[in-house]
Design a protein around this motif. Structure first.
Motif, mmCIF file in Angstrom:
data_model
loop_
_atom_site.group_PDB
_atom_site.id
_atom_site.type_symbol
_atom_site.label_atom_id
_atom_site.label_comp_id
_atom_site.label_asym_id
_atom_site.label_seq_id
_atom_site.Cartn_x
_atom_site.Cartn_y
_atom_site.Cartn_z
ATOM 1 N N CYS A 232 11.934 -21.660 3.591
ATOM 2 C CA CYS A 232 12.554 -22.073 2.543
ATOM 3 C C CYS A 232 11.676 -23.777 2.740
ATOM 4 O O CYS A 232 11.653 -24.694 3.554
ATOM 5 N N TYR A 233 12.360 -24.486 1.581
ATOM 6 C CA TYR A 233 12.358 -25.914 1.638
ATOM 7 C C TYR A 233 13.148 -26.390 0.818
ATOM 8 O O TYR A 233 13.851 -25.793 0.034
ATOM 9 N N THR B 129 20.470 -7.029 -0.348
ATOM 10 C CA THR B 129 19.009 -7.359 -0.763
ATOM 11 C C THR B 129 18.597 -8.541 -0.999
ATOM 12 O O THR B 129 19.508 -9.650 -0.985
ATOM 13 N N ARG B 130 17.096 -8.369 -1.289
ATOM 14 C CA ARG B 130 16.019 -9.467 -1.115
ATOM 15 C C ARG B 130 16.628 -10.570 -1.884
ATOM 16 O O ARG B 130 16.613 -11.847 -1.870
ATOM 17 N N LEU B 131 17.223 -9.858 -3.407
ATOM 18 C CA LEU B 131 17.157 -11.379 -4.053
ATOM 19 C C LEU B 131 18.602 -11.493 -4.671
ATOM 20 O O LEU B 131 18.507 -12.596 -4.790
ATOM 21 N N GLU B 132 19.682 -10.952 -3.564
ATOM 22 C CA GLU B 132 21.100 -11.228 -3.458
ATOM 23 C C GLU B 132 20.619 -12.333 -2.787
ATOM 24 O O GLU B 132 21.761 -14.257 -2.628
ATOM 25 N N TRP B 133 19.857 -12.567 -1.288
ATOM 26 C CA TRP B 133 19.573 -12.835 -0.276
ATOM 27 C C TRP B 133 19.081 -14.301 -0.870
ATOM 28 O O TRP B 133 19.925 -15.648 -0.933
ATOM 29 N N GLN B 134 17.923 -14.382 -2.117
ATOM 30 C CA GLN B 134 17.585 -15.038 -2.446
ATOM 31 C C GLN B 134 18.941 -16.673 -3.138
ATOM 32 O O GLN B 134 18.442 -17.815 -3.352
ATOM 33 N N THR B 135 19.260 -15.310 -4.130
ATOM 34 C CA THR B 135 20.051 -16.009 -4.876
ATOM 35 C C THR B 135 20.814 -17.277 -3.838
ATOM 36 O O THR B 135 21.088 -18.120 -4.854
ATOM 37 N N LEU B 136 22.202 -16.559 -3.075
ATOM 38 C CA LEU B 136 22.955 -17.611 -2.075
ATOM 39 C C LEU B 136 22.000 -18.559 -1.895
ATOM 40 O O LEU B 136 22.541 -19.864 -1.916
ATOM 41 N N LEU B 137 20.768 -18.455 -1.861
ATOM 42 C CA LEU B 137 19.525 -19.696 -0.503
ATOM 43 C C LEU B 137 19.789 -20.506 -1.793
ATOM 44 O O LEU B 137 19.669 -22.198 -1.480
ATOM 45 N N GLU B 138 19.512 -20.668 -3.374
ATOM 46 C CA GLU B 138 18.866 -21.229 -3.862
ATOM 47 C C GLU B 138 19.350 -21.890 -5.126
ATOM 48 O O GLU B 138 19.296 -23.353 -5.291
ATOM 49 N N GLU B 139 20.777 -21.114 -5.117
ATOM 50 C CA GLU B 139 21.639 -22.345 -6.247
ATOM 51 C C GLU B 139 22.487 -23.024 -4.850
ATOM 52 O O GLU B 139 23.349 -23.277 -5.333
ATOM 53 N N ASN B 140 22.905 -23.120 -4.179
ATOM 54 C CA ASN B 140 22.896 -23.980 -2.801
ATOM 55 C C ASN B 140 21.674 -24.623 -2.151
ATOM 56 O O ASN B 140 22.415 -25.173 -0.715
ATOM 57 N N GLY B 141 20.915 -24.914 -3.246
ATOM 58 C CA GLY B 141 19.887 -25.788 -2.367
ATOM 59 C C GLY B 141 18.499 -26.136 -1.977
ATOM 60 O O GLY B 141 17.925 -26.611 -1.645
ATOM 61 N N LEU B 142 18.608 -24.628 -1.096
ATOM 62 C CA LEU B 142 17.033 -24.185 -1.023
ATOM 63 C C LEU B 142 16.239 -23.301 -1.533
ATOM 64 O O LEU B 142 17.083 -23.159 -2.872
ATOM 65 N N VAL B 143 15.087 -24.242 -1.631
ATOM 66 C CA VAL B 143 13.825 -23.264 -1.952
ATOM 67 C C VAL B 143 13.502 -22.538 -1.503
ATOM 68 O O VAL B 143 12.633 -23.362 -0.300
ATOM 69 N N VAL B 144 13.064 -21.314 -1.967
ATOM 70 C CA VAL B 144 12.535 -20.375 -1.338
ATOM 71 C C VAL B 144 10.942 -20.047 -1.735
ATOM 72 O O VAL B 144 10.470 -19.889 -2.712
ATOM 73 N N ASP B 145 10.296 -20.222 -0.321
ATOM 74 C CA ASP B 145 8.536 -20.509 -0.886
ATOM 75 C C ASP B 145 8.071 -19.263 -0.568
ATOM 76 O O ASP B 145 6.929 -18.793 -0.907
ATOM 77 N N LYS B 146 8.232 -18.551 0.418
ATOM 78 C CA LYS B 146 7.986 -17.130 0.607
ATOM 79 C C LYS B 146 9.047 -16.623 1.644
ATOM 80 O O LYS B 146 9.337 -17.062 2.298
ATOM 81 N N THR B 147 8.417 -15.117 1.592
ATOM 82 C CA THR B 147 9.697 -13.978 1.469
ATOM 83 C C THR B 147 8.921 -13.404 2.768
ATOM 84 O O THR B 147 7.977 -12.479 2.692
ATOM 85 N N LEU B 148 8.530 -12.675 3.876
ATOM 86 C CA LEU B 148 9.263 -12.459 4.885
ATOM 87 C C LEU B 148 9.318 -11.098 5.511
ATOM 88 O O LEU B 148 10.987 -11.137 5.460
#
Length: 258
Positions: free
Chosen positions: A256-257, A193-212
């Motif tokens: 992300c950034y 799901t959206r938040l599951e993917w976002q968690t994966l990205l952010e726990e490993n060093g990316l910051v999600v700026d926007k989701t489309l």
């Protein structure tokens, strides 16, 4: 269809949470994956239509002179467009066969074969990194995200496209119509799901700026318009696209950034 092992109802590791995972082979290695993708690209191909790559290029918003890396670049469509727009473009893919056309054309930029979980680039090498529809197929997704972060310059941008577990016009529709999970021929497939993917990205060093959301790209070439007109179901899906909620989209695009 090969027999697939499906692990559902939440697969967890310390850094990865996905709704379910499909493996066509319990013991997939990097060499297995390379061989599988060489076959896929040699026989069926899994490239998208030209309009898709033009849409992604707009999202990348590359500036002339920026260094760009497309991870799992396939036939180097995105790096070719990036070079046309003045970027210093690099592409990496596990499959020799996938890169063959890019090498032969000479237009794809700096192309090499390699593993996304062990990127052969120096730290802080790139202004922009993309991973389009590939992260969900890796042996170690967390490591792949960490590698993206490692090669990005401070403040560098990343764009990641991944599939949704509960896509209204795809997974849910297939389950409703056929009573089954959608399975392709790639060795590993994961949905989240959206938040599951976002968690994966952010726990490993990316910051999600926007989701489309991504449902289907608008045709931008006459060839693609002709393809859509020959496939009325795609025209219907295109018309329904604005009404699909973000959390029920086919795929998520994370801008992300570092």
């Amino acid at each position: 269809m090969p027999i697939a092992k499906i692990t559902e109802a939440r697969k967890k590791t310390p850094q990865v949470v996905v709704s379910f995972e499909i493996r066509l082979d319990d013991k997939v290695t990097a060499d297995d994956s390379r061989a599988a993708y060489d076959v896929i690209y040699g026989e069926d191909d899994i490239s998208q239509r030209a309009s898709f790559y033009l849409w992604v290029q707009d999202l990348l918003a590359l500036k002339p002179g920026e260094t760009y890396l497309d991870i799992s670049c396939g036939r180097a469509q995105l790096t070719t467009l990036a070079r046309v727009r003045g970027s210093n473009a690099h592409g990496l893919d596990l499959s020799y066969t996938a890169l063959h056309s890019g090498w032969n054309s000479g237009r794809g930029g700096h192309l090499i074969t390699g593993n996304s979980q062990q990127l052969p680039y120096a730290p802080e090498s790139f202004d922009v990194v993309s991973n389009i529809g590939s992260l969900e197929h890796y042996l170690d997704m967390a490591m792949a995200v960490q590698q993206m972060v490692r090669v990005l310059k401070p403040g560098g941008r990343a764009i990641v496209l991944v599939p949704n577990s509960f896509s209204l016009l795809h997974n849910i529709w297939i389950a409703l119509r056929d009573g089954r999970t959608n399975i392709d021929q790639q060795p590993i497939q994961r949905y989240a799901t959206r938040l599951e993917w976002q968690t994966l990205l952010e726990e490993n060093g990316l910051v999600v700026d926007k989701t489309l959301k991504y449902e289907l790209e608008t045709p931008r070439t006459w060839t693609d318009w002709g393809h859509y007109l020959r496939h009325p179901k795609k025209m219907v899906r295109l018309a329904l696209r604005p009404f699909v909620p973000l959390n029920l989209a086919f795929c998520f695009v994370f801008l992300c950034y570092k």
